[in-house]
Design a protein around this motif. Sequence first.
Motif, PDB file in Angstrom:
ATOM      1  N   THR A 128       0.801  -1.231  -0.054  1.00 27.94           N
ATOM      2  CA  THR A 128       0.025   0.006   0.177  1.00 27.94           C
ATOM      3  C   THR A 128       0.988   1.324   0.007  1.00 27.94           C
ATOM      4  OG1 THR A 128      -0.048  -0.199   2.492  1.00 27.94           O
ATOM      5  CG2 THR A 128      -1.821  -1.307   1.299  1.00 27.94           C
ATOM      6  N   ASP A 129       2.340   1.147  -0.069  1.00 25.47           N
ATOM      7  CA  ASP A 129       3.103   2.231   0.322  1.00 25.47           C
ATOM      8  C   ASP A 129       3.607   2.704  -1.285  1.00 25.47           C
ATOM      9  OD1 ASP A 129       2.836   1.947   2.752  1.00 25.47           O
ATOM     10  OD2 ASP A 129       4.611   0.836   2.874  1.00 25.47           O
ATOM     11  N   LEU A 130       3.618   4.064  -1.478  1.00 20.24           N
ATOM     12  CA  LEU A 130       4.103   4.471  -2.758  1.00 20.24           C
ATOM     13  C   LEU A 130       5.629   4.789  -2.561  1.00 20.24           C
ATOM     14  CD1 LEU A 130       1.453   7.539  -3.561  1.00 20.24           C
ATOM     15  CD2 LEU A 130       1.562   5.286  -4.391  1.00 20.24           C
ATOM     16  N   VAL A 131       6.302   4.046  -3.714  1.00 21.48           N
ATOM     17  CA  VAL A 131       7.794   4.303  -3.656  1.00 21.48           C
ATOM     18  C   VAL A 131       8.358   5.593  -4.217  1.00 21.48           C
ATOM     19  CG1 VAL A 131      10.021   3.245  -4.666  1.00 21.48           C
ATOM     20  CG2 VAL A 131       7.810   1.918  -3.937  1.00 21.48           C
ATOM     21  N   PRO A 132       8.864   6.468  -3.684  1.00 14.84           N
ATOM     22  CA  PRO A 132       9.443   7.853  -3.820  1.00 14.84           C
ATOM     23  C   PRO A 132      10.661   7.664  -4.701  1.00 14.84           C
ATOM     24  CG  PRO A 132      10.011   7.567  -1.763  1.00 14.84           C
ATOM     25  CD  PRO A 132       9.357   6.402  -1.990  1.00 14.84           C
ATOM     26  N   SER A 133      11.231   8.741  -5.369  1.00 16.54           N
ATOM     27  CA  SER A 133      12.491   8.669  -6.025  1.00 16.54           C
ATOM     28  C   SER A 133      13.078  10.127  -5.786  1.00 16.54           C
ATOM     29  CB  SER A 133      12.629   8.245  -7.632  1.00 16.54           C
ATOM     30  OG  SER A 133      11.795   9.416  -8.338  1.00 16.54           O
ATOM     31  N   VAL A 134      14.638  10.372  -5.751  1.00 17.88           N
ATOM     32  CA  VAL A 134      15.162  11.508  -5.404  1.00 17.88           C
ATOM     33  C   VAL A 134      16.050  11.547  -6.641  1.00 17.88           C
ATOM     34  CG1 VAL A 134      16.733  10.643  -3.482  1.00 17.88           C
ATOM     35  CG2 VAL A 134      15.895  13.045  -3.776  1.00 17.88           C
ATOM     36  N   THR A 135      16.294  12.911  -6.846  1.00  8.84           N
ATOM     37  CA  THR A 135      17.502  13.217  -8.001  1.00  8.84           C
ATOM     38  C   THR A 135      18.614  13.707  -7.265  1.00  8.84           C
ATOM     39  OG1 THR A 135      15.801  13.790  -9.658  1.00  8.84           O
ATOM     40  CG2 THR A 135      18.092  14.703  -9.881  1.00  8.84           C
TER      41      THR A 135
ATOM     42  N   PHE B  79       8.848   0.992   7.425  1.00 12.95           N
ATOM     43  CA  PHE B  79       9.557   1.127   6.364  1.00 12.95           C
ATOM     44  C   PHE B  79       8.656   0.520   5.014  1.00 12.95           C
ATOM     45  CE2 PHE B  79      13.047  -0.337   9.157  1.00 12.95           C
ATOM     46  CZ  PHE B  79      13.869   0.679   8.930  1.00 12.95           C
ATOM     47  N   LEU B  80       9.104   1.012   4.035  1.00 13.91           N
ATOM     48  CA  LEU B  80       8.274   0.572   2.638  1.00 13.91           C
ATOM     49  C   LEU B  80       8.334  -1.101   2.623  1.00 13.91           C
ATOM     50  CD1 LEU B  80       9.558   3.136   0.010  1.00 13.91           C
ATOM     51  CD2 LEU B  80       7.448   3.337   1.601  1.00 13.91           C
ATOM     52  N   GLY B  81       7.223  -1.404   2.498  1.00 12.41           N
ATOM     53  CA  GLY B  81       7.119  -3.084   2.684  1.00 12.41           C
ATOM     54  C   GLY B  81       6.371  -3.591   3.838  1.00 12.41           C
ATOM     55  N   GLY B  82       6.380  -2.869   5.138  1.00  8.72           N
ATOM     56  CA  GLY B  82       5.685  -3.179   6.080  1.00  8.72           C
ATOM     57  C   GLY B  82       6.358  -3.522   7.308  1.00  8.72           C
TER      58      GLY B  82
ATOM     59  N   PRO C 217       6.656   7.864   8.567  1.00  8.58           N
ATOM     60  CA  PRO C 217       6.345   7.904   9.907  1.00  8.58           C
ATOM     61  C   PRO C 217       5.410   6.831  10.343  1.00  8.58           C
ATOM     62  CG  PRO C 217       6.237  10.249   8.895  1.00  8.58           C
ATOM     63  CD  PRO C 217       6.498   9.325   7.973  1.00  8.58           C
ATOM     64  N   GLY C 218       5.529   6.404  11.356  1.00  4.49           N
ATOM     65  CA  GLY C 218       4.771   5.123  11.975  1.00  4.49           C
ATOM     66  C   GLY C 218       4.051   5.012  13.308  1.00  4.49           C
ATOM     67  N   GLN C 219       3.241   4.289  13.485  1.00  7.07           N
ATOM     68  CA  GLN C 219       2.710   4.194  14.825  1.00  7.07           C
ATOM     69  C   GLN C 219       3.802   3.611  15.898  1.00  7.07           C
ATOM     70  OE1 GLN C 219      -0.052   5.766  15.845  1.00  7.07           O
ATOM     71  NE2 GLN C 219       0.230   5.363  18.038  1.00  7.07           N
ATOM     72  N   PRO C 220       4.134   4.194  16.751  1.00  4.02           N
ATOM     73  CA  PRO C 220       5.331   3.297  17.846  1.00  4.02           C
ATOM     74  C   PRO C 220       4.339   2.074  18.493  1.00  4.02           C
ATOM     75  CG  PRO C 220       5.005   5.665  18.351  1.00  4.02           C
ATOM     76  CD  PRO C 220       3.681   5.550  17.319  1.00  4.02           C
TER      77      PRO C 220
ATOM     78  N   SER D 224      32.869 -22.499  -1.900  1.00  5.58           N
ATOM     79  CA  SER D 224      32.008 -21.565  -2.986  1.00  5.58           C
ATOM     80  C   SER D 224      30.820 -22.286  -3.242  1.00  5.58           C
ATOM     81  CB  SER D 224      32.756 -21.304  -4.097  1.00  5.58           C
ATOM     82  OG  SER D 224      32.936 -22.875  -4.860  1.00  5.58           O
ATOM     83  N   ALA D 225      29.942 -21.143  -3.625  1.00  7.27           N
ATOM     84  CA  ALA D 225      28.389 -21.872  -3.699  1.00  7.27           C
ATOM     85  C   ALA D 225      27.912 -21.124  -4.796  1.00  7.27           C
ATOM     86  CB  ALA D 225      27.697 -21.654  -2.421  1.00  7.27           C
ATOM     87  N   GLU D 226      26.669 -21.866  -5.396  1.00  2.25           N
ATOM     88  CA  GLU D 226      26.099 -21.131  -6.453  1.00  2.25           C
ATOM     89  C   GLU D 226      24.824 -20.374  -5.963  1.00  2.25           C
ATOM     90  OE1 GLU D 226      24.578 -24.325  -8.902  1.00  2.25           O
ATOM     91  OE2 GLU D 226      26.635 -25.226  -9.379  1.00  2.25           O
ATOM     92  N   LEU D 227      25.036 -18.985  -5.894  1.00  2.00           N
ATOM     93  CA  LEU D 227      23.972 -18.106  -5.614  1.00  2.00           C
ATOM     94  C   LEU D 227      23.410 -17.348  -6.594  1.00  2.00           C
ATOM     95  CD1 LEU D 227      25.939 -16.871  -2.481  1.00  2.00           C
ATOM     96  CD2 LEU D 227      24.389 -18.874  -2.590  1.00  2.00           C
ATOM     97  N   PHE D 228      22.262 -16.852  -6.479  1.00  2.00           N
ATOM     98  CA  PHE D 228      21.448 -16.160  -7.558  1.00  2.00           C
ATOM     99  C   PHE D 228      21.159 -14.589  -7.184  1.00  2.00           C
ATOM    100  CE2 PHE D 228      20.928 -20.299  -9.148  1.00  2.00           C
ATOM    101  CZ  PHE D 228      20.819 -21.172  -8.160  1.00  2.00           C
ATOM    102  N   THR D 229      20.943 -13.880  -8.371  1.00  2.00           N
ATOM    103  CA  THR D 229      20.524 -12.804  -8.019  1.00  2.00           C
ATOM    104  C   THR D 229      19.356 -12.235  -8.798  1.00  2.00           C
ATOM    105  OG1 THR D 229      21.862 -12.243 -10.387  1.00  2.00           O
ATOM    106  CG2 THR D 229      23.003 -12.046  -8.175  1.00  2.00           C
ATOM    107  N   ASN D 230      18.256 -13.163  -8.770  1.00  2.00           N
ATOM    108  CA  ASN D 230      17.011 -12.593  -9.312  1.00  2.00           C
ATOM    109  C   ASN D 230      16.166 -11.527  -8.293  1.00  2.00           C
ATOM    110  OD1 ASN D 230      17.275 -14.027 -11.856  1.00  2.00           O
ATOM    111  ND2 ASN D 230      16.064 -15.699 -11.047  1.00  2.00           N
ATOM    112  N   HIS D 231      15.928 -10.582  -8.583  1.00  2.00           N
ATOM    113  CA  HIS D 231      15.371  -9.575  -7.660  1.00  2.00           C
ATOM    114  C   HIS D 231      13.915  -9.478  -7.749  1.00  2.00           C
ATOM    115  CE1 HIS D 231      19.674  -8.952  -7.560  1.00  2.00           C
ATOM    116  NE2 HIS D 231      19.503  -7.844  -8.177  1.00  2.00           N
ATOM    117  N   LYS D 232      13.282  -9.585  -6.602  1.00  2.00           N
ATOM    118  CA  LYS D 232      11.892  -9.207  -6.427  1.00  2.00           C
ATOM    119  C   LYS D 232      11.854  -8.621  -5.164  1.00  2.00           C
ATOM    120  CE  LYS D 232       9.742 -12.932  -9.522  1.00  2.00           C
ATOM    121  NZ  LYS D 232       8.731 -14.057  -9.527  1.00  2.00           N
ATOM    122  N   HIS D 233      12.045  -7.116  -5.071  1.00  2.00           N
ATOM    123  CA  HIS D 233      12.341  -6.565  -4.000  1.00  2.00           C
ATOM    124  C   HIS D 233      11.928  -5.301  -4.045  1.00  2.00           C
ATOM    125  CE1 HIS D 233      14.402  -8.027  -0.026  1.00  2.00           C
ATOM    126  NE2 HIS D 233      14.291  -9.004  -0.426  1.00  2.00           N
ATOM    127  N   LEU D 234      11.917  -4.468  -2.991  1.00  2.00           N
ATOM    128  CA  LEU D 234      11.899  -3.228  -2.780  1.00  2.00           C
ATOM    129  C   LEU D 234      12.751  -2.497  -3.729  1.00  2.00           C
ATOM    130  CD1 LEU D 234      10.439  -0.458  -1.931  1.00  2.00           C
ATOM    131  CD2 LEU D 234      12.099  -0.529   0.022  1.00  2.00           C
TER     132      LEU D 234
END
Length: 852
Positions: A434-441, A547-550, A502-505, A825-835
């Motif tokens: 439900t949060d809008l993601v802002p951006s800054v220049t 935080f954005l995301g809950g 800002p959030g509720q304590p 060493s391990a096989e790790l992945f970088t597919n991003h489904k995140h904020l």
Amino acid sequence: MSLFKARDWWSTVLGEKEEFDQGCLCLADIDNTGNGQDKIIVGSFMGYLRIFNPHPVKTGDGTQAEDLLLEVHLRDPILQVEVGKFVSGTEMLHLAVLHSRKLCVYSISGTLGNVEHGNQYQIKLMYEHNLQRTACNMTYGSFGGVKGRDLICIQSMDGMLMVFEQESYAFGRFLPGSLLPGPLAYSSRTDSFITVSSCRQVESYKYQVLAFATDADKRQETEQQKLGSGKRLVVDWTLNIGEQALDICIVSFNQSASSVFVLGERNFFCLKDNGQIRFMKKLDCSPSCFLPYCSVSEGTTNTLIGNHNNMLHIYQDVTLKWATQLPHIPVAVRVGCLHDLKGVIVTLSDDGHLQCSYLGTDPSLFQAPKVESRELHYDELDTELKELQKIIKDVNKSQGIWPITEREDDLKVSAMVSPNFDSVSQATDVEVGTDLVPSVTVKVTLQNRLALQKAKLSVYVQPPLVLTCDQFTFEFMDRNPDGIPRVIQCKFRLPLKLICLPGQPSKTASHKLTIDTNKSPVSLLSLFPGFANQSEDDQVNVMGFHFLGGSRVTLLASKTSQRYRIQSEQFEDLWLITNELIIRLQEYFEKQGIKDFACSFSGSMPLQEYFELIDHHFELRINGEKLEELLSERAVQFRAIQRRLLTRFKDKTPAPLQHLDILLDGTYKQVIALADAVEENQDNLFQSFTKLRSATQLVILLIGLWQKLSPDQVAILEAAFLPLQQDTQELGWEETVDAAISHLLKTCLSKSSKEQALNLSSQLNIPKDTSRLKKHITLLCDRLAKGGRLCLSTDAAAPQTMVMPGGCTTIPESDLEERSIEQDSAELFTNHKHLIVETPMPEVSPLQGVSE
């Protein structure tokens, strides 16, 4: 890669922005001189016809004016040029030019010149045929066994073969089931036309069958055909090659045998007259053209194959005999005799690069000069070497790796963050829940005092934050006089509101931290003026962050003591607010002119919570390896079933499938399900690594406050605990951090010279579990609690006598005497489904500008 390049004998570039294809090149004695010298005939899609007779003064010369015998503009695009006996009543060679709607036959003749301008060449139209259908390609030969003349067969775009007996039209036939035209060739030994249909199979049609088949003036069935009169056109033989063909060539060894060569998209095939495969060769690169010709070895054939890697390969049957580098991608290749030089290779590219070359190498005339012999004085050389080593050591100590510039303002980079968010967010995902993601220049300014050749600006952010652009290159500057690359960095902070609202304590939380200070508590409204959510009185000592995301974090300031508490339901969420609190407190007291402000941490180190995140991350790594191994097994099984089915389908005598089709379908579903599981595990692994990084930052911060470490010592901890910006297939976080901590324990934090003598393994492998890593982290904290100090020197182990409050439980020192640490060493992945936020991290983010 070939060791040799094609030796350039003669070359030229044809026209400007003209296009060519495989049918646009031909070599023949077109002016009928009878001396066996070929001329190069080239036609273009722009309608230009050119005839060359190269006479280079020396090898590698470009074209001279007298090399071009004839150039004429025929207006219509030239699809193909061929030379043969196309005019009745004579066996002289004539030129056939195929246009999209016309076939023209010309005679080329030369007149000896009596002046310095040389010979003159003329082109004369002998006859032409206007085509009712759009042409694709053509072939010629002595159809039906005629002697002393050549007939022409044209294939139209809709699959019709039109046969012309020189000046007259003979007949036309539609190929059965034709959808798209393919390459066309004529075999004189079997009197057959050979093509590759859109069904990806080689088809052979006898000329006699074509001649006596029903007329094809109309493609639809006529009443006469329905009544059964006329002869149906049937194919002589077919062969399924499973791919589209680029070209077909017929090579005759003798009167009793010939071969059909077919160049596919991935293979080239050699077929017998009856369609059986003589041999085939799988190609490593995508081919562009080919030319088979008889070999000097009896019973073998040489083949020139050009590919899209600018290479020309020479095969003897299926054996690669030579490979040579070309300056362009050839679309047509021919071999001829030019200027008494036999075997010249002529190549043509699609943009008009025409080159005559030969194979081989030029002898090297370089001879190494003789070395003057002199006596060596080893004592003097040893003294000189020691002096040079001392100079190098002093220079490295004084200026490091990169040379120090004379002035610090030679190159500057600065960044200014916009005070307001963008009116229209530049984020890829505008909403997270439900949060809008802002951006800054961020405005980055680069200032230079010296002239530079190139400047590169790189901006780095930590996931899940991203940038709209992270690489900038400036090419307009001049060359740097000394040619030395220089690196500068700029750090800046971004507003906390970029990822936090800002959030509720919250009154209760699972994880709590207490930060002690030596000054009276400061109003939270003064520290975080933009996060007031209620009345001012209610938020003097307590403040909530969302935080954005809950995720939610609560910050409390004590009214009576000099303490601040940070609490949250997630351990990793504590780091950002804790770090931001310390930074803002330092800035607040600096503005007040107070310089002795300090923060400390006296509670127990939350290693158990930290270890839980490590275990979760490692579990996902192991799970990912198991899923990939299982997916590989299912893929092998899927391909094996496919091969079995393909063998059954190719068998001339049908056999039962024995439920192979059901097994194939079930295996396919398992492969898809496992692929989805691997992708989901990669997403979970990326999220877990992000949480682990945040928790690691928090642990480093608490250790620094707990032991009052200097900035240099904190930097050593960060290098040890955060060596990777992201997980990779070759190297994982656990084994890398374990190796770094083990190095610290065996050097600056060691207790004896015996521990310092232990060597680490040079190979990092994925561990069996995380027990050793957790043991080493606990031991690191214990050594620091006993007074150990971090440094890069191996002989700086401090006496461990002082014990700080809140230390970790000690463990036996014999832990370091175990066998060498297994690193992984391990096989790790970088597919991003995140904020996703289109800006750097709200904390200090590095920004580098590199110039050279």
